[in-house]
Motif scaffolding. Structure first.
Motif, PDB file in Angstrom:
ATOM      1  N   SER A  96       0.823  -1.216   0.000  1.00  0.00           N
ATOM      2  CA  SER A  96       0.000   0.000   0.000  1.00  0.00           C
ATOM      3  C   SER A  96       0.857   1.266   0.000  1.00  0.00           C
ATOM      4  CB  SER A  96      -0.954   0.005   1.197  1.00  0.00           C
ATOM      5  OG  SER A  96      -0.243  -0.137   2.403  1.00  0.00           O
ATOM      6  N   GLU A  97       2.024   1.243   0.683  1.00  0.00           N
ATOM      7  CA  GLU A  97       2.902   2.424   0.718  1.00  0.00           C
ATOM      8  C   GLU A  97       3.503   2.699  -0.662  1.00  0.00           C
ATOM      9  OE1 GLU A  97       3.235   4.635   3.171  1.00  0.00           O
ATOM     10  OE2 GLU A  97       1.702   3.421   4.164  1.00  0.00           O
ATOM     11  N   VAL A  98       3.798   1.621  -1.413  1.00  0.00           N
ATOM     12  CA  VAL A  98       4.306   1.786  -2.785  1.00  0.00           C
ATOM     13  C   VAL A  98       3.218   2.422  -3.648  1.00  0.00           C
ATOM     14  CG1 VAL A  98       5.156   0.567  -4.846  1.00  0.00           C
ATOM     15  CG2 VAL A  98       5.877  -0.178  -2.565  1.00  0.00           C
ATOM     16  N   GLY A  99       1.971   1.966  -3.458  1.00  0.00           N
ATOM     17  CA  GLY A  99       0.846   2.533  -4.208  1.00  0.00           C
ATOM     18  C   GLY A  99       0.642   4.007  -3.919  1.00  0.00           C
ATOM     19  N   LYS A 100       0.715   4.383  -2.647  1.00  0.00           N
ATOM     20  CA  LYS A 100       0.490   5.788  -2.260  1.00  0.00           C
ATOM     21  C   LYS A 100       1.531   6.727  -2.863  1.00  0.00           C
ATOM     22  CE  LYS A 100      -1.333   4.532   2.285  1.00  0.00           C
ATOM     23  NZ  LYS A 100      -1.066   4.625   3.730  1.00  0.00           N
ATOM     24  N   LYS A 101       2.766   6.258  -3.002  1.00  0.00           N
ATOM     25  CA  LYS A 101       3.877   7.106  -3.473  1.00  0.00           C
ATOM     26  C   LYS A 101       4.147   6.945  -4.975  1.00  0.00           C
ATOM     27  CE  LYS A 101       4.773   8.605   0.678  1.00  0.00           C
ATOM     28  NZ  LYS A 101       4.452  10.005   1.013  1.00  0.00           N
ATOM     29  N   CYS A 102       3.327   6.127  -5.670  1.00  0.00           N
ATOM     30  CA  CYS A 102       3.578   5.815  -7.081  1.00  0.00           C
ATOM     31  C   CYS A 102       3.381   7.047  -7.975  1.00  0.00           C
ATOM     32  CB  CYS A 102       2.641   4.695  -7.531  1.00  0.00           C
ATOM     33  SG  CYS A 102       2.829   4.236  -9.256  1.00  0.00           S
ATOM     34  N   ILE A 103       4.350   7.285  -8.875  1.00  0.00           N
ATOM     35  CA  ILE A 103       4.213   8.388  -9.847  1.00  0.00           C
ATOM     36  C   ILE A 103       4.261   7.863 -11.284  1.00  0.00           C
ATOM     37  CG2 ILE A 103       5.163  10.197  -8.346  1.00  0.00           C
ATOM     38  CD1 ILE A 103       7.849   9.836  -9.829  1.00  0.00           C
ATOM     39  N   GLY A 104       4.473   6.555 -11.440  1.00  0.00           N
ATOM     40  CA  GLY A 104       4.550   5.963 -12.770  1.00  0.00           C
ATOM     41  C   GLY A 104       5.316   4.660 -12.701  1.00  0.00           C
ATOM     42  N   ASN A 107       7.290  12.881  -2.105  1.00  0.00           N
ATOM     43  CA  ASN A 107       6.297  13.959  -1.952  1.00  0.00           C
ATOM     44  C   ASN A 107       4.961  13.626  -2.634  1.00  0.00           C
ATOM     45  OD1 ASN A 107       7.244  14.088  -4.557  1.00  0.00           O
ATOM     46  ND2 ASN A 107       7.346  16.338  -4.635  1.00  0.00           N
ATOM     47  N   GLN A 108       4.850  12.432  -3.197  1.00  0.00           N
ATOM     48  CA  GLN A 108       3.590  12.035  -3.848  1.00  0.00           C
ATOM     49  C   GLN A 108       2.551  11.653  -2.791  1.00  0.00           C
ATOM     50  OE1 GLN A 108       1.580  12.350  -6.167  1.00  0.00           O
ATOM     51  NE2 GLN A 108       1.953  10.790  -7.740  1.00  0.00           N
ATOM     52  N   ALA A 109       1.277  11.967  -3.050  1.00  0.00           N
ATOM     53  CA  ALA A 109       0.185  11.618  -2.132  1.00  0.00           C
ATOM     54  C   ALA A 109      -1.017  11.166  -2.959  1.00  0.00           C
ATOM     55  CB  ALA A 109      -0.192  12.825  -1.270  1.00  0.00           C
ATOM     56  N   PRO A 110      -1.828  10.241  -2.418  1.00  0.00           N
ATOM     57  CA  PRO A 110      -3.004   9.760  -3.167  1.00  0.00           C
ATOM     58  C   PRO A 110      -3.968  10.880  -3.504  1.00  0.00           C
ATOM     59  CG  PRO A 110      -2.575   8.376  -1.243  1.00  0.00           C
ATOM     60  CD  PRO A 110      -1.690   9.581  -1.120  1.00  0.00           C
ATOM     61  N   LYS A 111      -4.637  10.753  -4.650  1.00  0.00           N
ATOM     62  CA  LYS A 111      -5.612  11.756  -5.107  1.00  0.00           C
ATOM     63  C   LYS A 111      -6.956  11.082  -5.375  1.00  0.00           C
ATOM     64  CE  LYS A 111      -1.942  14.595  -7.055  1.00  0.00           C
ATOM     65  NZ  LYS A 111      -0.894  13.734  -6.460  1.00  0.00           N
ATOM     66  N   GLN A 112      -8.017  11.874  -5.242  1.00  0.00           N
ATOM     67  CA  GLN A 112      -9.381  11.343  -5.402  1.00  0.00           C
ATOM     68  C   GLN A 112      -9.592  10.698  -6.763  1.00  0.00           C
ATOM     69  OE1 GLN A 112     -11.559  11.505  -2.779  1.00  0.00           O
ATOM     70  NE2 GLN A 112     -13.093  10.331  -3.890  1.00  0.00           N
ATOM     71  N   ASP A 113      -9.043  11.296  -7.834  1.00  0.00           N
ATOM     72  CA  ASP A 113      -9.293  10.762  -9.175  1.00  0.00           C
ATOM     73  C   ASP A 113      -8.560   9.441  -9.427  1.00  0.00           C
ATOM     74  OD1 ASP A 113      -6.720  11.761  -9.387  1.00  0.00           O
ATOM     75  OD2 ASP A 113      -7.015  12.585 -11.398  1.00  0.00           O
TER      76      ASP A 113
END
Length: 744
Positions: free
Chosen positions: A432-440, A467-473
């Motif tokens: 889940s932490e990898v998913g939250k910080k994923c940018i590509g 610095n990446q954070a989950p977004k609603q979309d």
């Protein structure tokens, strides 16, 4: 036991003895003499505790239990422990027997499964609607010991087989539940035969006309179909024998439900569905030579008949996650007809037919880890205490009927994901932490975005940023239930922090202005500024979307109104608020079992005819209470009926037409026929002159010698519509006529 049996009618005693004999025959290979004694004890307990009690079908409960037990052993492949539990299920449901009592007589293992079964029953007793917090607990019970769900599936299958003995309302309710939950679950657990039978039986009670139509067509074409299968098989059989292969080869007709799905998906009539049957080759092979033998058979089939490369399915190299292994190909047979050929070994066929039970029987064979991984994943999701069952149910169903893609980590580890899964799904599957910080990611050494849809064989390396954070979309990007659940949890955490920040900011600013806030005032603010919840209200303050000055002005206005009201009450001697008793809410007019009577003018209650199925006078209907409070009238076979009955059963209202048919109801029919210039004129003449109906529109589209027309007309009732369909069907050149649900 003998005393109890004597109280039962002779014909039913005979039925019980026959069912008992069938059960013993089905389970003879797994039982010792001690086990038979345990089974007799379970039946005696059932007769002692529930005796002459009957299920809603009218069958004796003990007879139902015997039939469920046979299904559990013979058709699912469960063992003695599960068999005893299946026999005792009705005892716990219908008597005061306790799990502790079961434990003393049958042991701890039986008691543990019975505890799970009784939890399931308790959940249904409290709330029969699947879409509730109970659904999460239900699935959690299943995931802890999957034998619980297998016994429930056996129980539901037996109920479906005797559904003609139930009243029409229960037929629809049970069919909806089976269609919505248990047929997909049986599919996911590899019980393909049971899943197919469930789907056919559901269709029999929810779409009777189409079911009868396809069944009649299959019966009419059986002789020609059998002849074709025989001709197709002959050269393959001869070649297989020459290669000294031990095998069975047979043709099987596809299920009524699957044929109907093909008709809908391909938008064709019954006669245009080419793959009504499949040929199956089952080999007797040693484990080490299974794959080689299957490919050998494929080579023989491909030599005899031209294969279609786009219809090749290889589940030998990488089995499905529910353990399914097989090789499927579609070839061009005699008369230029496409035929599906399935190639598998005896072991693979048992896994395909028996699903989970066979999966554990062959533990250690490559491909058996997929189902264990899926069950572990379900447990992980379900055990999240913040999980909202309303959100979860749709996410969960996404992973029930999934087609799969197989992708690899940079180290070469295989990851299974549903078809359509994205880079972001892959990231959340890893952690889940990898998913939250994923940018590509880098897919096959190329940089791609989080939205990139993965294909079979892709090698995926996730790219993250601190610095990446989950977004609603992102919820529109992911498709797996695991990713959706983890993402929603992360978004709630972010929103909670923003909400707390907003609350502190508001209290601090109001304190500077010497103003206080309480729960009652917060409620007024939420309502005034049109927010759904206090969290949303405080969150918008935290992210500076809502101006605090506007809040101050509203509070000051409220204080001014309150002061004026107090002065008026003192002046007029009005009773104090402390003596005020709020009026009791009126009882809902839809409570109880009353039937909503629909009169010809539709004016006695606030309700409308649903656009999704366009009911007309005479149709079997039910009411559905909408969010706005009004009632929508739907046909009982509405395309959305199953979902409404299973997710929102508490909003269903019984309804029926009353009085005489009057007024005009807009409906539409679809006509397919030979492209003849006079055919449209003939249809118009029947509508306008012969039946004197008002036609709103007619749209015709011609293609490859066929025309497809949609005709919208106004009718008084469904009898007139049926007459119209019958008369149009009799027009020369018309191939098919059917009613259309939704009208554009």
């Amino acid at each position: 036991m003998e005393d109890r049996m004597l109280q039962i009618a002779p014909n039913e005693r005979r039925e019980i003895l026959i069912a008992y004999s069938k059960l013993l025959r089905a389970s003879s290979g797994i039982l010792k003499w001690e086990d038979v004694k345990q089974i007799r004890k379970a039946i005696e307990l059932s007769l002692d505790k529930v005796g002459l009690e009957r299920s809603p079908s009218g069958k004796l409960s003990v007879l139902h239990s015997l039939e469920v037990g046979r299904i559990a052993v013979e058709e699912i492949g469960l063992g003695r422990t599960s068999l005893i539990c299946a026999l005792l299920y009705e005892v716990l449901r219908r008597s005061g027997a306790s799990v502790e009592e079961i434990k003393q007589q049958f042991g701890e293992q039986v008691a543990n499964i019975m505890d799970g079964l009784i939890k399931v029953f308790d959940l249904y007793q409290r709330n029969a609607s699947i879409q509730s917090e109970n659904f999460r607990k239900l699935l959690l019970t299943f995931a802890q010991d999957v034998r619980v769900i297998l016994i429930i599936i056996a129980d539901r299958l037996q109920t479906m087989r005797s559904l003609d003995l139930y009243n029409p309302e229960l037929q629809l309710s049970i069919s909806s539940e089976v269609s919505y939950l248990y047929a997909p679950m049986a599919h996911r657990l590899g019980l393909y035969t049971i899943k197919s039978e469930m789907e056919d039986l559901v269709m029999k009670y929810t779409n009777r006309d189409m079911y009868k139509f396809i069944a009649k067509k299959l019966n009419e074409t059986k002789r020609a179909r059998d002849k074709y299968i025989k001709e197709f098989i002959a050269p393959i059989q001869s070649e297989l024998e020459e290669n000294d292969l031990k095998f069975d080869i047979k043709g099987r007709t596809k299920t009524i439900h699957s044929i109907y799905n093909k008709m809908k998906k391909q938008k064709v009539e019954f006669e245009q569905v080419y793959d009504l049957f499949a040929i199956r080759v089952i080999l007797d092979s040693e484990l080490k030579s299974e794959k080689a033998d299957c490919w050998k058979v494929y080579s023989i089939v491909a030599d005899k008949y031209q294969p279609n490369p786009s219809r090749m399915r290889d589940w030998l190299s990488i089995p499905k996650s529910n353990g399914y292994e097989s090789l499927h190909t579609t070839v061009l047979g005699p008369e230029n007809k496409w035929v599906e050929v399935q190639i598998r070994t005896r072991r693979m066929d048992e896994v395909a037919e028996r699903g989970l039970a066979a999966h554990w029987k062959y533990k250690g064979v490559k491909g058996d880890q997929g189902l264990d991984h899926w069950l572990a994943n379900i447990r992980e999701i379900l055990e999240n205490p913040e999980l909202n069952a309303v959100d979860f149910i749709d996410d969960f169903k996404l992973n029930l009927y999934d087609e799969e893609v197989f992708v690899f980590t940079p180290k070469g580890d295989l990851i299974r994901l549903p078809k359509g899964a994205t880079v972001l799904d892959f990231a959340f599957d890893i952690h889940s932490e990898v998913g939250k910080k994923c940018i590509g990611a880098r897919v096959n050494q190329k940089n791609v975005s989080i939205r990139h849809v993965l294909q079979n064989g892709d090698q995926v390396e996730i790219t993250t940023a601190s610095n990446q954070a989950p977004k609603q979309d992102w919820l529109n990007v992911v498709v797996t239930s695991k990713a959706k659940t983890k993402l929603k949890q992360a978004l709630r955490e972010i929103q909670y922090k923003e909400s707390e920040l907003g609350r502190e900011m508001l209290i601090r600013r109001l304190k500077n202005w010497k103003l206080d806030i309480n729960d009652q005032l917060t409620g007024l603010l939420v309502k005034h500024f049109k927010y759904k919840s206090t969290n949303d209200f405080f969150r918008d303050i935290g992210i500076e979307k809502l101006d605090v000055v506007a809040i101050r002005e509203f509070i000051q206005q409220q204080q001014k109104k309150e002061t004026e009201r107090e002065q008026n009450e003192i002046a007029q001697g009005v009773r104090s608020a402390g003596n005020f008793v709020s009026p009791q809410p009126e009882e809902s007019e839809h409570s109880g079992d009353d039937v909503l009577l629909i009169d010809k003018n539709l004016t006695n209650v606030d309700y409308k005819l649903a656009k999704c199925c366009n009911p007309i006078f005479g149709d079997d209907v039910f009411g559905f209470v909408s969010v706005s409070g009004g009632i929508r009238i739907h046909r009982t076979n509405c395309p959305n009926a199953t979902e409404m009955r299973t997710k929102f059963s508490y909003r269903i209202v019984k309804a029926q037409w009353t009085g005489e048919a009057a007024g005009n109801y807009l409906t539409a029919i679809k006509v397919i026929g030979e492209d003849d210039i006079g055919i449209v004129s003939n249809i118009s003449q029947i509508i306008s002159k012969e039946l004197k109906l008002k036609m709103r529109s007619i749209n015709v589209d011609s293609k490859e010698g066929l025309f497809e027309g949609t005709v919208s007309v106004f009718v008084n009732n469904n009898q007139i519509l049926n007459t119209l369909i019958k008369k149009v069907r009799e027009i020369r050149g018309v191939l098919s006529v059917s009613r259309i649900d939704a009208i554009g």
